[in-house]
Design an enzyme around this catalytic site. Sequence first.
Site, short mmCIF file in Angstrom:
data_model
loop_
_atom_site.label_atom_id
_atom_site.label_comp_id
_atom_site.label_asym_id
_atom_site.label_seq_id
_atom_site.Cartn_x
_atom_site.Cartn_y
_atom_site.Cartn_z
N SER A 31 -17.41 -10.56 6.20
CA SER A 31 -16.23 -9.96 5.60
C SER A 31 -16.71 -9.21 4.65
CB SER A 31 -15.60 -11.42 4.71
OG SER A 31 -16.14 -11.79 3.86
N ASN A 117 -15.58 -21.15 -2.77
CA ASN A 117 -14.10 -21.15 -2.85
C ASN A 117 -13.51 -20.78 -4.46
OD1 ASN A 117 -14.44 -21.90 -0.35
ND2 ASN A 117 -13.75 -24.05 -0.60
N THR A 162 28.78 6.36 -1.46
CA THR A 162 28.91 5.20 -0.66
C THR A 162 29.22 5.26 0.77
OG1 THR A 162 31.10 4.50 -1.03
CG2 THR A 162 29.81 4.02 -3.22
N HIS A 163 28.47 4.16 1.49
CA HIS A 163 28.57 4.60 3.03
C HIS A 163 28.38 5.90 3.53
CE1 HIS A 163 30.92 0.63 3.08
NE2 HIS A 163 31.53 1.21 1.78
N SER A 290 6.39 23.18 11.37
CA SER A 290 6.39 22.62 12.55
C SER A 290 5.58 23.45 13.34
CB SER A 290 7.99 22.78 13.25
OG SER A 290 7.81 23.02 14.60
N LYS A 296 10.94 25.85 10.05
CA LYS A 296 10.99 24.51 9.68
C LYS A 296 10.17 24.44 8.33
CE LYS A 296 12.72 21.15 11.21
NZ LYS A 296 12.14 20.50 12.44
N GLU A 303 8.93 11.32 4.08
CA GLU A 303 8.94 10.47 5.60
C GLU A 303 7.94 9.47 5.37
OE1 GLU A 303 11.36 14.04 7.92
OE2 GLU A 303 9.50 13.70 8.37
N GLN A 335 -9.83 -16.23 5.01
CA GLN A 335 -10.63 -14.78 4.65
C GLN A 335 -9.86 -13.33 4.99
OE1 GLN A 335 -15.18 -14.74 5.55
NE2 GLN A 335 -14.46 -13.25 7.20
N LYS A 338 -7.60 -10.83 2.45
CA LYS A 338 -7.93 -9.80 1.29
C LYS A 338 -7.42 -8.41 2.12
CE LYS A 338 -11.41 -12.56 -0.02
NZ LYS A 338 -11.09 -13.60 1.04
N1 ARG Z 1 -15.82 -14.69 2.75
C1 ARG Z 1 -15.16 -16.20 2.52
C2 ARG Z 1 -13.67 -15.71 2.07
O1 ARG Z 1 -13.32 -14.59 1.82
C3 ARG Z 1 -15.74 -16.68 1.29
C4 ARG Z 1 -15.30 -18.12 1.18
C5 ARG Z 1 -16.20 -18.92 2.19
N2 ARG Z 1 -15.84 -20.27 1.87
C6 ARG Z 1 -16.09 -21.26 2.83
N3 ARG Z 1 -15.83 -22.43 2.45
N4 ARG Z 1 -16.73 -20.85 3.91
O2 ARG Z 1 -12.87 -16.55 2.36
#
Ligand code: ARG
Length: 471
Positions: A31, A117, A162-163, A290, A296, A303, A335, A338
């Site tokens: 990651s 964690n 409206t509408h 365009s 244009k 958009e 993971q 993110k």
């Molecule tokens: N890269 C992992 C994540 O973003 C880190 C957490 C890993 N924890 C584990 N118990 N393997 O979730």
Amino acid sequence: MPVMALDEKQATWGGRFSMQPDALMQVFGESVSFDKRLAPYDLKGSLGHASMLAHVGLISEDEFIEIKNGIDELIEEIKSPQFTWKLELEDVHMNLEQALREKTKAADKLHTGRSRNDQVATDMRLFFKDACFQLKISLEGAMSSILNLAKKYSDLPIPGYTHLQRAQPVTVGHHLLAHLEALGRDHERFSRVIEHANVCPLGSGAIAGSTLPLDREFVAKELGFVNEDGKPLITPNGMDAVADRDLFLEFSMACVTTSLHLSRMSEDIILWNSSEFGFINLPDSFTTGSSLMPQKKNPDSYELIRGKTGRIIGNLQNLCVAIKGLPLTYNRDLQEDKPPVFDSLDQLSICLAVVTESLKASSFNEKNCRKAASDPLLLATDLADYLVERGVPFRTAHHFIGELVSLSEKKKVLLPNLDQEEALKICPHLGDDWREVFDLSRAFKKREKPGMPGPNEINTRLNHWTSILTS
Ligand code: ARG
């Protein structure tokens, strides 16, 4: 099976393994390619944690100084593109721990009483605080641009719809203030996400804390997880603290709401910019041409905001689906939490910047706005109100005006140009002055209650937002 030497093994968790992860698994499982973005928060969290370890005597003062110096160096080094992030070290956390290890042996003690964690949970809470803060500043930029246009054209009449049918007259001030109020709520919403992020999960460990004498309040204070009185705020359950992804959802939903507001405003602007409306002039710098049709000038910026809103909604969906079937607590699926939040932050930030800059250079076409707002049918409801003031029940008044409108359509004349006798035949309650209703400034002056487009009321709201955005 050959037993690997310690330094050939996966640096942080290799002890019980006799083989390196497969190259494919390394690529699949890493990651760091995206979570390296958390490096400043990870280093901050590590410094706070190390400071706590020293405070409770789990590392010596000298070890703390070495860790602190190493982290200070890393804070600078990670800013350089020369810093090498290693895929085989999986994630930002293990990369930074190993980079610190190259500087000091004391780094081997850094992970005392900590799990990745609670480390991820802490990093993300620091990230969310920052992200919301940045978005609030971006929102203020967009709000200021809207406010300036609203002030400039505060009393310029346009039809309100409206509408997508002409409904009642409003002013550009009233219409733009509507969008401003929505973004104001977004601003507050991000403040609430900051408040919710302001709780420290460190000390939760993997799920069940630690047998070591950690001082959770101390590290919470070190990292700024405190209330207005400086009292530390800490999560109350270790399993919840590492499994909880509420903030991810809340942040993503706040981004969705803001982008929906921007998308709806974009739709107004796209319509206003069309030849059919011709209310607004967008700057060349935020429109595109365009490749085929030389005449244009397309409102692509708006958009794209509409389009990116779909993507931001998708990010929320993505998280919900990833989370829905997970048993407590951490599962590696998490993971994947993110990239969607990073993307929502990035996309929303650029959308807000585009709104800010493009509106700065936009203007309203006063002639077209006034012409559209001069449609007397926009004041048909005001004529019903006129009858109400003469004692006619509203439902009856509504009916009379409906018949007058129908007659004007049949006769192909504007409503105020109806013949007096014919009008009286339909509605005997009309006085000699009923045509005075078809005066826009009368219509606006009669709307001075809160929330209405009366000139004083609009000025009150413009002043309200001016004082908020300039303080
Ligand atoms: N890269 C992992 C994540 O973003 C880190 C957490 C890993 N924890 C584990 N118990 N393997 O979730």
